[in-house]
Motif scaffolding. Structure first.
Motif, PDB file in Angstrom:
ATOM      1  N   ALA A   1    -110.561 -27.612  14.490  1.00 21.24           N
ATOM      2  CA  ALA A   1    -109.388 -28.123  15.201  1.00 21.24           C
ATOM      3  C   ALA A   1    -108.286 -28.247  14.168  1.00 21.24           C
ATOM      4  CB  ALA A   1    -109.691 -29.488  15.817  1.00 21.24           C
TER       5      ALA A   1
ATOM      6  N   ARG B   1    -120.546 -30.792   2.110  1.00 21.60           N
ATOM      7  CA  ARG B   1    -121.031 -32.174   1.911  1.00 21.60           C
ATOM      8  C   ARG B   1    -119.992 -33.220   2.313  1.00 21.60           C
ATOM      9  NH1 ARG B   1    -118.991 -35.958  -1.395  1.00 21.60           N
ATOM     10  NH2 ARG B   1    -118.710 -34.381  -3.012  1.00 21.60           N
TER      11      ARG B   1
ATOM     12  N   THR C   1    -117.636 -32.991   4.615  1.00 19.21           N
ATOM     13  CA  THR C   1    -117.575 -33.074   6.081  1.00 19.21           C
ATOM     14  C   THR C   1    -118.774 -33.858   6.597  1.00 19.21           C
ATOM     15  OG1 THR C   1    -116.261 -31.106   6.360  1.00 19.21           O
ATOM     16  CG2 THR C   1    -117.690 -31.676   8.195  1.00 19.21           C
TER      17      THR C   1
ATOM     18  N   THR D   1    -124.210 -28.484  -0.727  1.00 19.46           N
ATOM     19  CA  THR D   1    -123.742 -29.284  -1.861  1.00 19.46           C
ATOM     20  C   THR D   1    -124.222 -28.618  -3.150  1.00 19.46           C
ATOM     21  OG1 THR D   1    -123.933 -31.416  -2.993  1.00 19.46           O
ATOM     22  CG2 THR D   1    -125.800 -30.776  -1.662  1.00 19.46           C
ATOM     23  N   ARG D   2    -123.496 -28.877  -4.240  1.00 22.53           N
ATOM     24  CA  ARG D   2    -123.989 -28.391  -5.531  1.00 22.53           C
ATOM     25  C   ARG D   2    -124.874 -29.429  -6.211  1.00 22.53           C
ATOM     26  NH1 ARG D   2    -118.806 -26.267  -5.171  1.00 22.53           N
ATOM     27  NH2 ARG D   2    -118.844 -23.989  -5.016  1.00 22.53           N
ATOM     28  N   GLN D   3    -124.942 -30.612  -5.629  1.00 20.96           N
ATOM     29  CA  GLN D   3    -125.745 -31.676  -6.231  1.00 20.96           C
ATOM     30  C   GLN D   3    -127.225 -31.393  -6.028  1.00 20.96           C
ATOM     31  OE1 GLN D   3    -124.391 -35.630  -4.798  1.00 20.96           O
ATOM     32  NE2 GLN D   3    -122.587 -34.576  -4.024  1.00 20.96           N
TER      33      GLN D   3
ATOM     34  N   GLN E   1    -114.567 -20.073   2.259  1.00 19.90           N
ATOM     35  CA  GLN E   1    -115.644 -19.177   1.836  1.00 19.90           C
ATOM     36  C   GLN E   1    -116.248 -18.407   3.017  1.00 19.90           C
ATOM     37  OE1 GLN E   1    -118.278 -21.193  -1.235  1.00 19.90           O
ATOM     38  NE2 GLN E   1    -117.080 -22.950  -0.526  1.00 19.90           N
TER      39      GLN E   1
HETATM   40  N1  LIG Z   1    -110.354 -30.538  11.958  1.00 23.48           N
HETATM   41  C1  LIG Z   1    -111.557 -30.026  11.814  1.00 23.48           C
HETATM   42  O1  LIG Z   1    -112.012 -29.209  12.654  1.00 23.48           O
HETATM   43  C2  LIG Z   1    -112.392 -30.414  10.648  1.00 23.48           C
HETATM   44  C3  LIG Z   1    -113.702 -29.929  10.534  1.00 23.48           C
HETATM   45  C4  LIG Z   1    -114.454 -30.311   9.426  1.00 23.48           C
HETATM   46  C5  LIG Z   1    -113.901 -31.129   8.452  1.00 23.48           C
HETATM   47  N2  LIG Z   1    -112.644 -31.567   8.590  1.00 23.48           N
HETATM   48  C6  LIG Z   1    -112.020 -32.402   7.561  1.00 23.48           C
HETATM   49  O2  LIG Z   1    -112.085 -31.681   6.330  1.00 23.48           O
HETATM   50  C7  LIG Z   1    -112.179 -32.603   5.244  1.00 23.48           C
HETATM   51  C8  LIG Z   1    -113.306 -32.176   4.313  1.00 23.48           C
HETATM   52  O3  LIG Z   1    -113.039 -30.856   3.835  1.00 23.48           O
HETATM   53  P1  LIG Z   1    -113.144 -30.497   2.265  1.00 23.48           P
HETATM   54  O4  LIG Z   1    -112.617 -29.132   2.068  1.00 23.48           O
HETATM   55  O5  LIG Z   1    -112.557 -31.628   1.481  1.00 23.48           O
HETATM   56  O6  LIG Z   1    -114.726 -30.548   1.995  1.00 23.48           O
HETATM   57  P2  LIG Z   1    -115.984 -29.761   2.644  1.00 23.48           P
HETATM   58  O7  LIG Z   1    -115.707 -28.291   2.751  1.00 23.48           O
HETATM   59  O8  LIG Z   1    -116.448 -30.475   3.858  1.00 23.48           O
HETATM   60  O9  LIG Z   1    -117.073 -30.046   1.519  1.00 23.48           O
HETATM   61  C9  LIG Z   1    -116.861 -29.581   0.215  1.00 23.48           C
HETATM   62  C10 LIG Z   1    -118.139 -29.776  -0.547  1.00 23.48           C
HETATM   63  O10 LIG Z   1    -119.130 -28.871  -0.065  1.00 23.48           O
HETATM   64  C11 LIG Z   1    -119.934 -28.441  -1.140  1.00 23.48           C
HETATM   65  N3  LIG Z   1    -119.767 -26.989  -1.314  1.00 23.48           N
HETATM   66  C12 LIG Z   1    -118.742 -26.211  -0.885  1.00 23.48           C
HETATM   67  N4  LIG Z   1    -118.968 -24.922  -1.205  1.00 23.48           N
HETATM   68  C13 LIG Z   1    -120.151 -24.884  -1.844  1.00 23.48           C
HETATM   69  C14 LIG Z   1    -120.923 -23.821  -2.405  1.00 23.48           C
HETATM   70  N5  LIG Z   1    -120.508 -22.538  -2.368  1.00 23.48           N
HETATM   71  N6  LIG Z   1    -122.090 -24.136  -2.992  1.00 23.48           N
HETATM   72  C15 LIG Z   1    -122.539 -25.415  -2.999  1.00 23.48           C
HETATM   73  N7  LIG Z   1    -121.856 -26.459  -2.475  1.00 23.48           N
HETATM   74  C16 LIG Z   1    -120.674 -26.198  -1.904  1.00 23.48           C
HETATM   75  C17 LIG Z   1    -119.474 -29.213  -2.365  1.00 23.48           C
HETATM   76  O11 LIG Z   1    -120.215 -30.429  -2.325  1.00 23.48           O
HETATM   77  P3  LIG Z   1    -120.554 -31.312  -3.625  1.00 23.48           P
HETATM   78  O12 LIG Z   1    -119.251 -31.879  -4.098  1.00 23.48           O
HETATM   79  O13 LIG Z   1    -121.507 -32.349  -3.125  1.00 23.48           O
HETATM   80  O14 LIG Z   1    -121.182 -30.366  -4.612  1.00 23.48           O
HETATM   81  C18 LIG Z   1    -118.017 -29.473  -2.034  1.00 23.48           C
HETATM   82  O15 LIG Z   1    -117.446 -30.554  -2.731  1.00 23.48           O
HETATM   83  C19 LIG Z   1    -112.310 -33.971   5.889  1.00 23.48           C
HETATM   84  O16 LIG Z   1    -111.012 -34.575   5.956  1.00 23.48           O
HETATM   85  C20 LIG Z   1    -112.762 -33.690   7.302  1.00 23.48           C
HETATM   86  O17 LIG Z   1    -112.375 -34.687   8.214  1.00 23.48           O
HETATM   87  C21 LIG Z   1    -111.871 -31.223   9.666  1.00 23.48           C
END
Ligand SMILES: NC(=O)c1ccc[n+]([C@@H]2O[C@H](COP(=O)([O-])OP(=O)(O)OC[C@H]3O[C@@H](n4cnc5c(N)ncnc54)[C@H](OP(=O)(O)O)[C@@H]3O)[C@@H](O)[C@H]2O)c1
Length: 169
Positions: free
Chosen positions: A11, A48, A50, A67-69, A111
């Motif tokens: 969204a 992670r 999300t 997650t990479r953890q 990605q």
């Molecule tokens: N509007 C919508 O439809 C929608 C949908 C989903 C989320 N959101 C919003 O999006 C925000 C979060 O997004 P974001 O970009 O900050 O984070 P994200 O994509 O949810 O998570 C990023 C985390 O995922 C892990 N990661 C990503 N790629 C990886 C890979 N190739 N290998 C291993 N681990 C990987 C890492 O975790 P680690 O740091 O633990 O290693 C990284 O820090 C929030 O505000 C949420 O509310 C909105």
């Protein structure tokens, strides 16, 4: 064997915002219902951050968290350390024509765009402040298949569209 299908589910606002301080910037119950309807019984893949913003595995769906953890464990979800491992898990958990949904956030969408065949986008026709965005994509590579227009009267006549884009073959 039927090839696996990966779909983005997102969204976003008019200015491409998808989140603010690890949460959604809007309150749109109809979109949450839409999300539930599409994903129930399917596999959902998320970053992670999300996962932590949702706060629990979503019932009735295979939840895959990236997650990479090492040692990050979530009862009721499958935790993997790379996108490739997530795709492998989808292969193992999918049955028949099941759809696999990439549900965010920005980091993961960036990605996943290259291997998704479909995008379910809730286009919210208003600007919001935020710190995470849906990546720009080349519109010429995608065909708009469906657009359902709605207005939420409760939210000051907020207009939002449920749109399906398919990757052109
Ligand atoms: N509007 C919508 O439809 C929608 C949908 C989903 C989320 N959101 C919003 O999006 C925000 C979060 O997004 P974001 O970009 O900050 O984070 P994200 O994509 O949810 O998570 C990023 C985390 O995922 C892990 N990661 C990503 N790629 C990886 C890979 N190739 N290998 C291993 N681990 C990987 C890492 O975790 P680690 O740091 O633990 O290693 C990284 O820090 C929030 O505000 C949420 O509310 C909105």
């Amino acid at each position: 064997m039927t090839p696996l299908h990966f779909s983005i589910l997102v969204a976003m606002s008019k200015n491409r915002v998808i989140g603010r301080d690890n949460r959604l910037p809007w309150h749109l119950p109809a979109d949450l219902k839409h999300f539930k309807f599409l994903t129930m019984g399917q596999t959902i893949v998320m970053g992670r951050k999300t996962y932590e913003s949702i706060g629990r595995p979503l019932p009735g769906r295979a939840n895959v968290i990236i997650t990479r953890q090492t040692g990050y464990e979530v009862p009721g979800a499958i935790v993997v350390n790379s996108v490739d491992d997530a795709l492998q898990v989808c292969e193992e958990t999918s049955v028949g024509n099941a759809e696999n949904f990439i549900i965010g956030g920005e980091n993961l969408y960036r990605q996943a765009l290259k291997f998704c065949q479909r995008m379910y986008v809730t286009e919210i026709l208003r600007d919001y402040e935020g710190n995470v965005f849906f990546p720009e994509f080349d519109r010429s590579e995608w065909e708009e298949k469906q657009r359902d227009k709605h207005v939420s009267e409760k939210d000051d006549n907020l207009e939002y569209h449920f749109v399906i884009y398919d990757r052109k073959v």
